[in-house]
Design a protein around this motif. Structure first.
Motif, PDB file in Angstrom:
ATOM      1  N   GLN A 186       6.272  -2.666  -9.623  1.00 46.16           N
ATOM      2  CA  GLN A 186       5.158  -2.110 -10.629  1.00 46.16           C
ATOM      3  C   GLN A 186       5.424  -0.580 -10.924  1.00 46.16           C
ATOM      4  N   SER A 187       5.818  -0.553 -12.172  1.00 40.40           N
ATOM      5  CA  SER A 187       6.104   0.878 -12.774  1.00 40.40           C
ATOM      6  C   SER A 187       5.618   0.913 -14.280  1.00 40.40           C
ATOM      7  N   ASP A 188       5.821   2.009 -14.743  1.00 41.34           N
ATOM      8  CA  ASP A 188       5.369   2.157 -15.967  1.00 41.34           C
ATOM      9  C   ASP A 188       5.840   1.285 -17.054  1.00 41.34           C
ATOM     10  N   THR A 189       6.888   0.617 -16.805  1.00 38.46           N
ATOM     11  CA  THR A 189       7.692  -0.220 -17.842  1.00 38.46           C
ATOM     12  C   THR A 189       7.741  -1.666 -17.293  1.00 38.46           C
ATOM     13  N   SER A 190       7.053  -2.168 -16.138  1.00 38.45           N
ATOM     14  CA  SER A 190       6.927  -3.347 -15.647  1.00 38.45           C
ATOM     15  C   SER A 190       5.722  -4.226 -16.371  1.00 38.45           C
TER      16      SER A 190
ATOM     17  N   ALA B 120       5.236  -5.559 -19.249  1.00 40.26           N
ATOM     18  CA  ALA B 120       5.711  -6.507 -19.993  1.00 40.26           C
ATOM     19  C   ALA B 120       5.967  -7.693 -19.178  1.00 40.26           C
ATOM     20  N   SER B 121       6.742  -7.346 -18.201  1.00 35.76           N
ATOM     21  CA  SER B 121       7.354  -8.475 -17.345  1.00 35.76           C
ATOM     22  C   SER B 121       6.034  -9.483 -16.525  1.00 35.76           C
ATOM     23  N   LEU B 122       5.325  -8.466 -16.132  1.00 31.52           N
ATOM     24  CA  LEU B 122       3.837  -8.949 -15.560  1.00 31.52           C
ATOM     25  C   LEU B 122       3.456  -9.959 -16.291  1.00 31.52           C
ATOM     26  N   ALA B 123       3.013  -9.472 -17.826  1.00 32.52           N
ATOM     27  CA  ALA B 123       2.383 -10.144 -18.767  1.00 32.52           C
ATOM     28  C   ALA B 123       2.904 -11.504 -19.068  1.00 32.52           C
ATOM     29  N   LEU B 124       4.081 -11.386 -19.141  1.00 28.49           N
ATOM     30  CA  LEU B 124       5.203 -12.568 -19.565  1.00 28.49           C
ATOM     31  C   LEU B 124       4.945 -13.660 -18.288  1.00 28.49           C
ATOM     32  N   HIS B 125       5.171 -13.300 -17.022  1.00 31.39           N
ATOM     33  CA  HIS B 125       4.841 -14.074 -15.875  1.00 31.39           C
ATOM     34  C   HIS B 125       3.455 -14.766 -15.936  1.00 31.39           C
ATOM     35  N   ARG B 126       2.671 -14.140 -16.259  1.00 32.43           N
ATOM     36  CA  ARG B 126       1.109 -14.500 -16.272  1.00 32.43           C
ATOM     37  C   ARG B 126       0.920 -15.476 -17.543  1.00 32.43           C
ATOM     38  N   ALA B 127       1.652 -15.127 -18.691  1.00 31.56           N
ATOM     39  CA  ALA B 127       1.386 -16.102 -19.619  1.00 31.56           C
ATOM     40  C   ALA B 127       2.220 -17.417 -19.741  1.00 31.56           C
TER      41      ALA B 127
END
Length: 183
Positions: free
Chosen positions: A124-128, A130-137
């Motif tokens: 969990q950083s300022d660049t993560s 998009a990755s979190l949103a993709l996994h949730r999607a």
């Protein structure tokens, strides 16, 4: 722009190693601090393939755009029905569907292998985001947070564990799962 996917081959290791090295040196998607050599990446590639797990390359209009693979979530035998995904998208290719195509392919491969869960372990950083949103999607749910789990770039980083249940109504497993007997 067309994203195409294919199984990774040994000749992809140069591009894979370069992309991973960039993430080691400049990013937080991995907690490694020194980039592994291309020879070491070849060993890792062989290990993943030895488990019968996928390693996929994405190309956009014939140009290397990223890669992804499944690895055992943990190497104890009881975890043999769970795999962890790893996805790396090349600079300039983010936000163009490369990560989504790669993750969808990994999910399909996991289903075909009869696995029960795919785990995402995301710093969990300022660049993560998009990755979190993709996994949730794609149906992953938050499974927990490891607080201050890694020290990189002079700061503590949390790690979000996400989980996709491929068979939420399943009873006992079918098949043998991953062969983790070498661990």
């Amino acid at each position: 722009m067309t994203v195409s996917l294919r199984d990774a081959v040994e000749t992809d290791l140069k591009a894979i190693s370069a992309l991973y090295a960039r993430e080691v040196l400049d990013g937080t998607a991995t907690f490694e601090l020194e980039p592994p050599s291309q020879i070491e990446m070849g060993r890792r590639f062989a290990t993943v393939k030895g488990y019968g797990l996928p390693w996929i390359v994405a190309e956009v209009d014939g140009v290397f755009a990223g890669y992804a693979y499944l690895g055992p979530f943990r190497t104890r035998a009881a975890y043999r029905y769970a795999a962890e995904n790893s996805i790396y998208v090349a600079p300039g290719m983010q936000g163009q569907g490369v990560g989504r195509a790669l993750l969808n392919a990994l999910i399909g491969e996991a289903r075909a292998l009869g696995l029960r869960h795919v785990m995402g372990v995301i710093s969990q950083s300022d660049t993560s985001e998009a990755s979190l949103a993709l996994h949730r999607a794609l149906g992953f749910t938050d499974a927990g947070v490891w607080r201050d789990a890694g020290w990189k770039f002079d700061r503590w980083l949390d790690v979000m564990v996400m989980q996709l249940d491929l068979s939420p109504d399943a009873g006992p497993p079918h098949g043998d799962g991953l062969d983790l007997s070498g661990s």
